[in-house]
Design an enzyme around this catalytic site. Structure first.
Site, short mmCIF file in Angstrom:
data_model
loop_
_atom_site.label_atom_id
_atom_site.label_comp_id
_atom_site.label_asym_id
_atom_site.label_seq_id
_atom_site.Cartn_x
_atom_site.Cartn_y
_atom_site.Cartn_z
N ASP A 1 36.18 40.18 41.64
CA ASP A 1 36.73 41.50 41.30
C ASP A 1 37.10 41.56 39.82
O ASP A 1 37.47 42.63 39.31
CB ASP A 1 37.90 41.87 42.22
CG ASP A 1 39.09 40.94 42.10
OD1 ASP A 1 39.00 39.94 41.37
OD2 ASP A 1 40.12 41.22 42.75
N GLU B 1 44.04 28.92 41.08
CA GLU B 1 43.99 29.48 39.73
C GLU B 1 45.31 29.31 38.99
O GLU B 1 46.39 29.58 39.54
CB GLU B 1 43.64 30.99 39.83
CG GLU B 1 43.58 31.66 38.47
CD GLU B 1 42.95 33.06 38.51
OE1 GLU B 1 42.44 33.48 39.57
OE2 GLU B 1 42.97 33.72 37.45
#
Ligand code: KIV
Length: 291
Positions: free
Chosen positions: A48, A185
């Protein structure tokens, strides 16, 4: 071109078992998918992040399932020799399990082999339902950009011991729910290592240090096309922005000076046409292609 590793092969690909680290890169269209495939990456993430690096939004929250399906289909048409992972956009997996399964199915119908969704324990019912529809799921913990408003920005996560433990806990829960791999992340390297050691599925790091089972980067960061800002974890392997500015400037200069197009870059008329048009003496060789 290398052969695609199927999802069960990815699932068992832990570095501690002697496997090479997995290579994943984002791609959002057919040409970037062809490049990624030619380079032999294991997985293409139609992330995204497309919202920010391609569509010009400031964050990923504006992206819809329809936008994502459009980009997945573009990537799939390139038939890359890599597993295609479709990112589930914000609000495509938050409302109900039924809605989540339908949205995941749209992305698979568009050409994805599996989906990725952000978040920890809260997502377990959705993951279970998507897996029941025979769609493999990749998880994503640590910095989850769809939570930017809750996290207060794109900030490194798990800097405190309790937060680090809760990332490990979330990873174990996602593994238990059947995720075949996880992205971690923007966490300290030791946390990336702890998570990697804690589970039997591969951990793909982005800003999670070198001890993960693989690494992922955003395509435009990696090739240097996104040159406005550079997160600490990005290594630039190219200067695509500067190279493309240079190429287009060159084209502009040649067009303005009249040196483009040359005779070789023009379609020549054959003798019959030059005669019919009364253009004797023009330099045609009659070998131009139509179209
Ligand atoms: O959307 C994306 O590109 C991602 C990566 C940052 C892992 O989720």
């Amino acid at each position: 071109m290398t052969k695609r590793i199927a999802i069960p092969g990815i699932r068992s690909s832990k570095v501690r078992n002697g496997n090479d680290p997995l290579v994943m890169v984002t791609a959002y269209d057919a040409p970037s998918a062809r490049v990624a495939s030619e380079a032999g990456v294991d997985m293409i993430l139609v992330g995204d992040s497309v919202a920010m690096v391609v569509l010009g939004y400031d964050n990923t929250l504006q992206l819809t399932t329809e936008d994502m399906a459009y980009h997945v289909a573009s990537v799939a048409r390139a038939k890359p020799a890599a597993v295609i992972v479709a990112d589930m956009p914000w609000m495509s997996f938050h409302v109900s399990v039924e809605d989540t399964v339908r949205n995941a199915a749209k992305l698979v119908s568009a050409g994805a082999h599996c989906v990725k969704l952000e978040g920890g324990r809260k997502r377990l019912p959705m993951i279970d339902a998507v897996r029941s529809a025979e769609i493999p799921v990749m998880g994503h913990v640590g910095l989850t950009p769809q939570s930017i408003n809750v996290m207060g920005g794109f900030k490194v996560q798990a800097r405190q011991a309790a937060a680090a433990r809760s990332v490990v806990d979330a990873a174990k829960a996602l593994e238990g729910a059947g995720c075949f791999a996880l992205i971690v992340e923007a966490v300290p390297d030791v946390v990336g290592e702890m998570v990697t050691n804690a589970v039997d599925i591969p951990i793909i790091g982005i800003g999670a240090g070198p001890k993960c089972d693989g690494q992922v980067l955003v395509y435009h960061d990696l090739i240097g096309l996104e040159n406005r800002f550079k997160p600490k974890f990005v290594r630039r392997y190219g200067t695509a922005f500067e190279d493309q500015v240079q190429a287009l400037s060159h084209f502009a200069k040649d067009t303005r000076s009249g040196s483009f197009p040359s005779q070789e870059e023009s379609y020549a008329a054959n003798e019959e046409l030059t005669e019919a048009l009364g253009l004797y003496g023009s330099q045609g060789d009659g070998e131009g292609q139509d179209g």
